[in-house]
Design a protein around this motif. Sequence first.
Motif, short mmCIF file in Angstrom:
data_model
loop_
_atom_site.label_atom_id
_atom_site.label_comp_id
_atom_site.label_asym_id
_atom_site.label_seq_id
_atom_site.Cartn_x
_atom_site.Cartn_y
_atom_site.Cartn_z
N MET A 1 -5.28 18.44 1.15
CA MET A 1 -4.05 17.47 1.05
C MET A 1 -2.78 18.27 0.83
O MET A 1 -1.84 17.99 1.50
N PHE A 2 -2.98 19.39 0.19
CA PHE A 2 -1.89 20.45 0.09
C PHE A 2 -1.48 20.75 1.26
O PHE A 2 -0.35 20.78 1.71
N TRP A 3 -2.20 21.39 2.27
CA TRP A 3 -1.63 21.83 3.61
C TRP A 3 -1.33 20.73 4.57
O TRP A 3 -0.44 20.95 5.13
N LEU A 39 -8.18 28.70 8.62
CA LEU A 39 -7.66 27.97 7.33
C LEU A 39 -8.38 26.67 7.46
O LEU A 39 -8.89 25.89 6.99
N HIS A 40 -8.22 26.23 8.87
CA HIS A 40 -8.60 24.59 9.32
C HIS A 40 -10.28 24.62 9.41
O HIS A 40 -10.77 23.62 9.17
N HIS A 41 -10.71 26.04 9.52
CA HIS A 41 -11.96 25.85 9.97
C HIS A 41 -12.81 26.09 8.48
O HIS A 41 -14.16 26.39 8.76
N ARG A 42 -12.21 26.20 7.55
CA ARG A 42 -12.99 26.16 6.19
C ARG A 42 -13.73 24.90 6.22
O ARG A 42 -14.72 24.72 5.46
N ASN A 43 -13.30 23.81 6.95
CA ASN A 43 -13.97 22.71 6.92
C ASN A 43 -14.85 22.38 7.87
O ASN A 43 -14.90 22.23 9.07
N THR A 44 -16.30 22.96 7.75
CA THR A 44 -17.32 22.72 8.67
C THR A 44 -17.93 21.25 8.55
O THR A 44 -18.16 20.60 9.59
N ASP A 45 -17.61 20.61 7.51
CA ASP A 45 -17.87 19.16 7.44
C ASP A 45 -16.32 18.59 6.99
O ASP A 45 -15.82 19.34 6.36
N ILE A 46 -15.99 17.64 7.75
CA ILE A 46 -14.75 17.15 7.68
C ILE A 46 -14.42 15.62 6.91
O ILE A 46 -15.39 14.69 7.03
N LEU A 89 -5.26 17.46 9.69
CA LEU A 89 -4.02 18.18 9.51
C LEU A 89 -3.86 19.33 8.37
O LEU A 89 -2.73 19.76 8.31
N SER A 90 -5.02 19.71 8.11
CA SER A 90 -5.13 20.84 7.07
C SER A 90 -5.12 22.13 8.00
O SER A 90 -6.18 22.53 8.37
#
Length: 321
Positions: free
Chosen positions: A127-129, A199-206, A212-213
């Motif tokens: 949410m922040f990014w 930073l975007h790939h911190r999300n391996t599950d989305i 848009l993070s």
Amino acid sequence: MSRAEWNHAPEGAIAVSPLWQWPPRPVAVLKWYSDTWFPMTINLCILALAFICWGLLSPALETASNLGFWVLGIWLRNAVIVTLLAGGLHYWFHGISAQGTELKYDPRPFPRQGRMFSFSDQLKDNMFWTIVSGVTVWSVFEALGWWGLANGWLPSTTFSQTPIWFIAFFFLIPVWESFYFYWIHRLLHTNALYRFHALHHRNTDIGPWSGLSMHPVEHVMYFGTVLIHLVLPSSPVHVIFHLMFYALLAVTSHTGFEGLRIRNKKRVHLGNFHHQLHHRYFEVNYGNLDVPWDKLFGSFHDGTEAGKTMMRERLKSRKRT
């Protein structure tokens, strides 16, 4: 695909647009793009929203000739839209778990906590990014588009001047998006730029807020797609739709679910298993399905066991070299 690996996976191999196949298949091309736009699709909803924003929630072109508080109005409008969309989808899928895990690709629970995330929380991180960086960069590009058109610095057109081009431009934007996105995405996976893309790939599950993070540098590259308006004549509604398409499609395509089910029927197609594979494996499916760059350069994973085997062999051969 193994059910231990995926909670849900579409049947068969992922197909790419027949537009680039030889010999030509005009009927298949027509069906592909008809299914992409009609009768009730995300593309069509974003187009309708862009016209509403143009008519009711945007400055007059004369006002935009000078920078002012109207820029803040654009940021506020975009922030409200993305919050309602991402927040609503998150509430549906994860807040009240209206579908449970039905049509969810990844079997792991979402969101997660961990030190890899800002605030040690995946949802807060996303949410922040999305709001602080994503909406801001999106809105700056849109404001610059308004400013350039208002002052005659960008080539412009209207429906009355070029009706065919005015309409065709909306349908060409997704094709341009596919062309453009592959190349910036490959750049972001190089050693020089991956520290931003990580930073975007911190999300391996989305989830809906994951799309848009991104790091601000990646947001500038991502929304830089709109620079095509420096050379192609356009209207403010084209600029609105172009940026909104990039922003909101990132939200809907990152839900982690194939679609929205209401009363035991999939009503709207959302998630993209093709891109879900990229978040799992990183080195496949850099682009999307409208322009087959991944197939051309050998990084395509079609979602089958054969595709997974090809991916492993490619990565092994790259390590040997």
